[in-house]
Design a protein around this motif. Structure first.
Motif, short mmCIF file in Angstrom:
data_model
loop_
_atom_site.label_atom_id
_atom_site.label_comp_id
_atom_site.label_asym_id
_atom_site.label_seq_id
_atom_site.Cartn_x
_atom_site.Cartn_y
_atom_site.Cartn_z
N ALA A 1 6.06 78.16 41.64
CA ALA A 1 7.35 77.76 41.09
C ALA A 1 7.66 76.38 41.67
O ALA A 1 7.11 75.98 42.70
CB ALA A 1 8.44 78.76 41.45
N VAL A 2 8.56 75.65 41.01
CA VAL A 2 8.86 74.27 41.40
C VAL A 2 10.34 74.12 41.67
O VAL A 2 11.19 74.62 40.92
CB VAL A 2 8.42 73.28 40.29
N ILE A 3 10.66 73.41 42.75
CA ILE A 3 12.03 73.04 43.04
C ILE A 3 12.15 71.53 43.08
O ILE A 3 11.17 70.82 43.37
CB ILE A 3 12.53 73.64 44.38
N SER A 4 13.33 71.02 42.76
CA SER A 4 13.54 69.58 42.71
C SER A 4 15.01 69.29 42.98
O SER A 4 15.88 70.16 42.82
CB SER A 4 13.14 69.04 41.33
N ARG A 5 15.28 68.06 43.36
CA ARG A 5 16.67 67.63 43.54
C ARG A 5 17.39 67.57 42.21
O ARG A 5 18.59 67.81 42.13
CB ARG A 5 16.70 66.25 44.23
N GLY A 6 16.64 67.24 41.14
CA GLY A 6 17.29 67.08 39.84
C GLY A 6 18.08 65.78 39.80
O GLY A 6 19.26 65.75 39.43
N TYR A 7 17.40 64.69 40.17
CA TYR A 7 18.07 63.39 40.32
C TYR A 7 18.85 63.02 39.06
O TYR A 7 18.31 63.05 37.95
CB TYR A 7 17.03 62.30 40.62
N GLY A 8 20.12 62.68 39.26
CA GLY A 8 20.97 62.26 38.14
C GLY A 8 21.58 63.40 37.36
O GLY A 8 22.40 63.18 36.46
N GLY A 9 21.20 64.65 37.69
CA GLY A 9 21.73 65.80 36.97
C GLY A 9 23.22 65.99 37.22
O GLY A 9 23.73 65.70 38.31
N PRO B 1 22.47 76.05 42.92
CA PRO B 1 21.29 75.57 42.19
C PRO B 1 21.35 75.99 40.73
O PRO B 1 22.14 76.85 40.36
CB PRO B 1 20.14 76.27 42.92
N ALA B 2 20.50 75.36 39.92
CA ALA B 2 20.48 75.64 38.48
C ALA B 2 19.05 75.88 38.03
O ALA B 2 18.13 75.16 38.44
CB ALA B 2 21.09 74.47 37.71
N ARG B 3 18.87 76.88 37.18
CA ARG B 3 17.57 77.12 36.58
C ARG B 3 17.31 76.10 35.48
O ARG B 3 18.23 75.64 34.79
CB ARG B 3 17.51 78.52 35.97
N VAL B 4 16.05 75.75 35.30
CA VAL B 4 15.65 74.80 34.26
C VAL B 4 14.85 75.56 33.21
O VAL B 4 13.87 76.25 33.53
CB VAL B 4 14.80 73.66 34.85
N ASN B 5 15.26 75.42 31.96
CA ASN B 5 14.55 76.01 30.84
C ASN B 5 13.95 74.90 29.98
O ASN B 5 14.35 73.73 30.10
CB ASN B 5 15.49 76.88 30.00
N VAL B 6 13.04 75.24 29.11
CA VAL B 6 12.38 74.23 28.29
C VAL B 6 13.36 73.52 27.35
O VAL B 6 13.08 72.41 26.89
CB VAL B 6 11.22 74.84 27.47
N ASP B 7 14.51 74.16 27.07
CA ASP B 7 15.50 73.53 26.20
C ASP B 7 16.74 73.06 26.95
O ASP B 7 17.79 72.82 26.36
CB ASP B 7 15.91 74.50 25.08
N SER B 8 16.61 72.92 28.28
CA SER B 8 17.73 72.41 29.08
C SER B 8 18.04 70.96 28.73
O SER B 8 17.20 70.25 28.16
CB SER B 8 17.42 72.52 30.58
N ASP B 9 19.23 70.52 29.09
CA ASP B 9 19.66 69.14 28.85
C ASP B 9 19.28 68.29 30.06
O ASP B 9 19.70 68.59 31.19
CB ASP B 9 21.17 69.11 28.62
N ALA B 10 18.50 67.24 29.83
CA ALA B 10 18.07 66.38 30.94
C ALA B 10 19.25 65.75 31.66
O ALA B 10 19.17 65.49 32.87
CB ALA B 10 17.13 65.29 30.42
N ALA B 11 20.35 65.51 30.96
CA ALA B 11 21.54 64.93 31.59
C ALA B 11 22.17 65.89 32.58
O ALA B 11 22.87 65.48 33.52
CB ALA B 11 22.55 64.53 30.53
N ILE B 12 21.92 67.19 32.40
CA ILE B 12 22.50 68.20 33.28
C ILE B 12 21.60 68.51 34.47
O ILE B 12 22.08 68.65 35.61
CB ILE B 12 22.77 69.51 32.49
N ILE B 13 20.29 68.57 34.23
CA ILE B 13 19.39 69.03 35.31
C ILE B 13 18.36 67.98 35.74
O ILE B 13 17.60 68.22 36.67
CB ILE B 13 18.68 70.35 34.90
N GLY B 14 18.34 66.80 35.09
CA GLY B 14 17.40 65.76 35.48
C GLY B 14 16.18 65.71 34.58
O GLY B 14 15.75 66.73 34.03
#
Length: 329
Positions: A87-95, A101-114
């Motif tokens: 599994a991968v964790i990240s800061r989510g720069y600019g999110g 923390p927030a889960r990332v899905n394939v249809d997530s918004d890049a503005a929200i999660i990076g």
């Protein structure tokens, strides 16, 4: 204005070393503060979270991108092939998520999660979470008991999280610029930090002793509206524009040039928040961009927009050595 500042900083750090020397006193302070901060973690004066599974940190010691995300994607794919469940964790720069923390899905918004976490999730399909406290992001993912290794995208300097393996990625062309710490140079930590990590991956250029050479390869473009795949060779006779909002935009333009594609280049700062105006070129037959930029531009793209996916290839027995080390953790 953001582009002008980025261009000026790039000149100071990587080209005009004279200007950087005027800021050296501040760099000495920054260097000593980073050393002292790390000493506090080493001596136990600041707490360190240790997770129940091994943690692999993929980071760098310079500001800006060096190719960490392609390395993370490569690691996920190789570890899955070896029987692991990463599994991968990240800061989510600019999110801009309202909660972390927030889960990332394939249809997530890049503005929200990076942009980078979204790209990793889309390319690998593995669990991804983002947040400023990486241990919290990891625990969110570890609710899935099958996960047996965590990869941290960036976070070399996030010493609040215990790491079992450290991988540093360096830009093989720009390397360490003027070798000064911030603000007169690009270094987040003194260059001596390199000697303490487990693996050093050199992205492009020529690998030096004890470095592992990695190349980013891409030969096709994908249309952002139709998903049509087309060899880059077919763009050679077109009137093209190319844009890149990554750590070293020139590396993308060089990739296109090696394929014989001559474009009008438009560099942007890393993690740049594109608008429709930034990517619209009425006279262009095609506009080429990186896949990292494409995840932010898809909603206002048109049929003239294409992205160029790249894959990391790492030389030698790197994965064999990494997996052997991982088995000892």
């Amino acid at each position: 204005m953001q582009q002008l500042i980025a261009k000026f900083v790039d000149e100071v750090w990587y080209k005009d070393h004279f200007i950087g020397t005027w800021l050296m006193p501040l760099s000495f302070i920054f260097r000593d503060v980073t050393r002292f901060r790390r000493w506090l973690y080493k001596k136990g004066y600041k707490s360190v979270d240790k997770l129940p599974v091994p943690v692999i940190v993929v980071g760098n010691i310079t500001v800006g991108g060096t190719g960490k995300t392609p390395v993370v994607i490569y690691l996920v794919e190789q570890l899955i092939a070896a029987g692991y469940t990463p599994a991968v964790i990240s800061r989510g720069y600019g999110g801009q998520s309202a909660t972390w923390p927030a889960r990332v899905n394939v249809d997530s918004d890049a503005a929200i999660i990076g942009d980078e976490p979204l790209l990793i999730a889309q390319q690998t399909g593995c669990p991804v979470a983002v947040g400023p406290v990486r241990a919290d992001s990891a625990r969110l993912l570890l609710e899935n008991a099958s996960i047996d290794v965590i990869i941290s995208d960036d976070g070399l300097q996030h010493y609040a999280l215990y790491r079992d393996i450290e991988i540093v990625v360096i830009d093989g062309v720009r390397r360490f610029g003027n070798n000064f710490c911030l603000p007169s140079g690009p270094l987040r930590e003194p260059q001596e930090r390199i000697q303490e990590v487990d693996f050093v991956i050199c992205n492009g250029g020529e690998a030096e002793e004890n470095e592992i050479l990695m190349q980013l390869e891409g030969g096709d473009a994908v249309n952002m509206q139709t998903q049509e795949h087309k060899p880059l060779a077919e763009f050679r006779d077109m009137q093209c524009h190319a844009l890149a909002g990554i750590g070293n935009p020139q590396s993308f333009f060089d990739l296109l040039e090696k394929q014989g594609v001559v474009c009008q280049a438009h560099p942007f700062p890393d993690h740049y928040a594109f608008t429709e105006k930034d990517i619209l070129f009425n006279a262009a037959e095609a506009v080429l961009m990186t896949e990292k930029d494409a995840v932010k531009c898809r909603s206002f793209s048109s049929a003239q927009h294409w992205y160029v996916p790249v894959k990391a290839t790492v030389e030698g027995s790197f994965m064999e050595k990494l997996i052997a080390l991982l088995k000892t953790k």
